[in-house]
Design an enzyme around this catalytic site. Structure first.
Site, short mmCIF file in Angstrom:
data_model
loop_
_atom_site.label_atom_id
_atom_site.label_comp_id
_atom_site.label_asym_id
_atom_site.label_seq_id
_atom_site.Cartn_x
_atom_site.Cartn_y
_atom_site.Cartn_z
N ARG A 1 0.82 -1.22 0.00
CA ARG A 1 0.00 0.00 0.00
C ARG A 1 0.85 1.26 0.00
O ARG A 1 0.35 2.34 -0.36
CB ARG A 1 -0.94 0.01 1.21
CG ARG A 1 -1.99 -1.11 1.17
CD ARG A 1 -2.85 -1.08 2.43
NE ARG A 1 -3.88 -2.12 2.42
CZ ARG A 1 -3.72 -3.35 2.89
NH1 ARG A 1 -2.54 -3.69 3.39
NH2 ARG A 1 -4.69 -4.23 2.85
N VAL B 1 -9.87 6.86 5.50
CA VAL B 1 -9.93 5.50 4.95
C VAL B 1 -8.89 5.31 3.86
O VAL B 1 -8.53 4.19 3.50
CB VAL B 1 -11.35 5.21 4.41
CG1 VAL B 1 -11.46 3.79 3.87
CG2 VAL B 1 -12.40 5.42 5.50
N THR B 2 -8.35 6.41 3.33
CA THR B 2 -7.42 6.36 2.20
C THR B 2 -6.08 5.77 2.62
O THR B 2 -5.52 6.15 3.66
CB THR B 2 -7.22 7.77 1.62
OG1 THR B 2 -8.47 8.27 1.15
CG2 THR B 2 -6.22 7.76 0.47
N ASN B 3 -5.55 4.88 1.81
CA ASN B 3 -4.27 4.22 2.08
C ASN B 3 -3.07 5.00 1.53
O ASN B 3 -3.22 5.71 0.54
CB ASN B 3 -4.29 2.82 1.47
CG ASN B 3 -5.03 1.83 2.35
OD1 ASN B 3 -4.83 1.78 3.54
ND2 ASN B 3 -5.89 1.03 1.73
N ARG C 1 -11.34 -9.51 9.68
CA ARG C 1 -10.90 -10.65 8.87
C ARG C 1 -10.29 -11.74 9.74
O ARG C 1 -10.55 -12.94 9.54
CB ARG C 1 -9.90 -10.16 7.82
CG ARG C 1 -10.52 -9.31 6.73
CD ARG C 1 -9.49 -8.57 5.90
NE ARG C 1 -10.13 -7.90 4.75
CZ ARG C 1 -9.58 -6.91 4.05
NH1 ARG C 1 -8.37 -6.47 4.38
NH2 ARG C 1 -10.23 -6.37 3.04
N HIS D 1 -1.70 -0.96 9.11
CA HIS D 1 -2.61 -1.58 8.15
C HIS D 1 -1.77 -1.91 6.92
O HIS D 1 -1.77 -1.20 5.92
CB HIS D 1 -3.75 -0.63 7.79
CG HIS D 1 -4.71 -1.19 6.78
ND1 HIS D 1 -5.32 -2.41 6.92
CD2 HIS D 1 -5.15 -0.68 5.59
CE1 HIS D 1 -6.10 -2.64 5.87
NE2 HIS D 1 -6.01 -1.61 5.06
#
Length: 344
Positions: free
Chosen positions: A94, A124-126, A155, A179
């Site tokens: 990412r 939320v943007t990577n 997950r 993340h």
């Protein structure tokens, strides 16, 4: 300007932004939703399509419209999804998105901060961790965090629940850190109904111990596998965003792994990464300090070192006169792990 409860702004109307829009409506979490997007016609199409669901009996009334940055004034929550995502066939890291999305985030934050510093911003943007750090530091924004490893945790719960043949919602435990590639699971904090991880093999009749490395690897790979299969991810992150929004709207004091800048917890400063946070109507209220074992402390420091290295590559992000990052109302002091070499 006072905050209007239930007013939510979504920046970006692509796959993720539109999925969040529909999930918010399906869960009746908003009184008003404003879509901001560079392509206003696309945003208008998404707004019109979503508005037709309001005619069904399961849906409460909600005003949906296309707007621009002045509409951030009075917003209670702003969800930022703007910027490109990894596409099929590209690198699975990412961080490849960093340079482009730094520019995107600068434009987004310039727009938001002209009209509000009261809204809670959920990024939320990577890559979410570095971008969240950049925005908090560069704009001295007091109420911002990212979804961090909350989706990774969901997950993980699903995968472990499948292995143990129990409902994923019965799993307690977190994926923490980045993340991304240095995410980790503190296994000593994982349990099912109070049963510690060390007893899973016996209690659930497993033929072999849980493959810890295989599990965290599968968690890290799952989102990227989805991208290769369908071209993008949307459903999981949409419900992740809704979980965060609902905790704020209902002042739930939910404990969620969110990407924040710690104020000495775990001996960490000046980095953004996911730690267990108490989330309510004011945003992040405190960071909880888990009793990490030695492997988890090592993983935490590996993650910290990696993210610090990336942050160092983007240069000075603090404007002149920069204040310290906001201190959470109930922040705790440094917690040191057993035998860990934690800087003060």
């Amino acid at each position: 300007m006072s905050v209007e409860r239930g007013k939510i702004v979504i920046i970006g109307a692509g796959h993720v932004g539109s999925a969040i829009l529909n999930a918010l409506l399906g869960m009746n979490l908003a009184k008003e939703i404003v879509l901001i997007n560079l392509d206003r016609e696309q945003a208008l199409g998404e707004a019109l399509d979503a508005s037709h669901t309001l005619a069904f009996s399961y849906s409460a009334g909600c005003a949906i419209r296309v707007g621009d940055y002045p509409d951030c004034a009075g917003a209670q929550i702003i969800l930022n999804t703007a910027g490109p995502s990894i596409r099929p066939g590209e690198s699975r890291d990412r961080m490849q998105l960093l340079r482009t999305n730094l520019q995107v985030m600068t434009a987004v934050m310039d727009g938001i901060t002209r009209y509000t510093r009261e809204a809670i911003i959920i990024n939320v943007t990577n890559p979410v961790d570095v971008l969240t750090y950049f925005c908090i530091r560069r704009y001295d924004y007091p109420r911002m965090f990212s979804t961090g490893t909350l989706l990774d945790t969901a997950r993980f719960h699903k995968m472990l629940g499948d292995l143990l043949h129990v409902d994923a919602k019965s799993i307690t435990g977190f994926v923490l850190g980045e993340h991304g590639g240095t995410a980790f699971i503190p296994w000593n904090a994982v349990n099912v109904a109070g049963l510690p991880f060390e007893r899973f093999e016996e209690q659930f009749g497993l033929s072999a111990p849980v493959d810890r490395e295989g599990m965290i690897r599968a968690v890290k790979d799952s989102g990227l596998d989805i991208i290769e299969l369908k071209g993008y991810t949307s459903s999981g992150i949409a419900l992740t965003a809704c979980r965060v929004v609902s905790a704020i709207l209902f002042n739930a004091h939910a404990v969620l792994p969110l990407s924040v800048i710690p104020q000495g917890e775990y001996g960490l400063h000046d980095v953004a990464l996911s730690l267990p946070c108490v989330l309510g109507e004011r945003g992040v209220e405190r960071i909880l300090t888990l009793p990490l074992d030695e492997p988890a402390w090592r993983d935490l420091h590996t993650c910290d070192a990696y993210l610090r290295g990336v942050i160092g590559q983007i240069g000075n992000v603090k404007p002149e006169g920069q204040r310290q990052a906001p201190v959470y109302p109930h922040a705790r002091n440094v917690v040191r792990g057993p035998g860990a070499n934690v800087p003060s």
